[in-house]
Design an enzyme around this catalytic site. Structure first.
Site, mmCIF file in Angstrom:
data_model
loop_
_atom_site.group_PDB
_atom_site.id
_atom_site.type_symbol
_atom_site.label_atom_id
_atom_site.label_comp_id
_atom_site.label_asym_id
_atom_site.label_seq_id
_atom_site.Cartn_x
_atom_site.Cartn_y
_atom_site.Cartn_z
ATOM 1 N N ASP A 171 43.125 -1.417 -8.336
ATOM 2 C CA ASP A 171 41.690 -1.677 -8.474
ATOM 3 C C ASP A 171 40.884 -0.748 -7.568
ATOM 4 O OD1 ASP A 171 41.436 -4.570 -9.992
ATOM 5 O OD2 ASP A 171 43.246 -4.429 -8.783
ATOM 6 N N ASP B 268 47.196 2.727 -5.346
ATOM 7 C CA ASP B 268 46.529 1.433 -5.450
ATOM 8 C C ASP B 268 46.048 1.298 -6.898
ATOM 9 O OD1 ASP B 268 45.106 -0.965 -4.604
ATOM 10 O OD2 ASP B 268 43.292 0.265 -4.718
ATOM 11 N N ASP C 151 41.628 3.611 -2.306
ATOM 12 C CA ASP C 151 40.169 3.745 -2.215
ATOM 13 C C ASP C 151 39.549 2.977 -1.068
ATOM 14 O OD1 ASP C 151 38.644 1.005 -3.623
ATOM 15 O OD2 ASP C 151 40.811 1.218 -3.735
#
Length: 220
Positions: free
Chosen positions: A10, A8, A166
């Site tokens: 961001d 991922d 995240d």
């Protein structure tokens, strides 16, 4: 077949919350409204910019204004300032270099639109580490649909994959793809670690190579 790590963006590779917050503040100022706190905008991150703007609209009473215009305005402004305050998390670049030198193939699967994502990693000096990138507008489906992960796995040689992210959206994407998930705990998750499905978790990128190697060498 080289092992593949898909990341991922961001909240995983980069901390972009301050630039997204600044863009939100400029958008609201342009609409004659007060800014939202950083933590509020941070809680809106994870499902792509259209969803981020939708959440800003809902939080500020902008429902009577043109959604398409607001999204376009936010995106244009954000693209012009996307790396003013954004930086990779500590040890990201050294870890990417180590993984690449160790024979891993690296890619990104993000809900951020592809062009801004490509520009950000280029501006931050990270683009040389990645052999593929799927953005939120690259395919007909976006995360948590697993299409982006499957596309990258196939296009990069079909090797075994670990997905690194995240958030709850990232965890759901990995589950849907049938791939092990490595949870970076310092990003933008909204729930406790124990409530997010994951194979391993880590708070320092220095720990990722060993964790990924264990996952990639484990029996299917």
């Amino acid at each position: 077949m080289n092992p593949i790590l898909i990341f991922d963006l961001d909240g995983t590779l980069i901390d972009s919350a301050q630039d997204l917050h600044a863009a939100a503040c400029r958008l609201l100022e342009g609409e004659g409204l007060s800014a939202l706190p950083l933590e509020t905008i941070r809680s809106f991150i994870g499902n792509g910019i259209p969803t981020l703007v939708d959440r800003i609209i809902d939080a500020t009473g902008l429902q009577t204004r043109d959604r398409t215009r607001l999204i376009s305005s936010f995106l244009e402004d954000y693209q012009a300032h996307a790396t003013d305050l954004t930086a990779p998390y500590p040890d990201v670049e050294a870890t990417l270099n180590h993984l690449l030198q160790s024979g891993h193939t690296l890619a990104i699967c993000t809900n951020k639109p592809q062009r801004p994502a490509e520009k950000i990693i280029e501006d931050l000096g990270l683009s040389r580490y990645f052999q593929g990138l799927v953005g939120g507008d690259s395919l007909t489906e976006r995360k948590p649909d697993p299409a982006g992960l499957h596309y990258l796995q196939s296009s990069l040689g079909g090797g075994p994959v670990v997905y690194v992210g995240d958030s709850e959206v990232d965890a759901e994407t990995a589950v849907n793809a049938g791939m092990p998930f490595a949870l970076f705990t310092e990003g933008y998750r909204k729930r406790p670690i124990s409530e997010i499905p994951h194979a391993v978790s880590f708070s320092s990128f220095k720990d990722l190579p060993a964790l990924a190697q264990n996952l990639l060498s484990a029996p299917a």
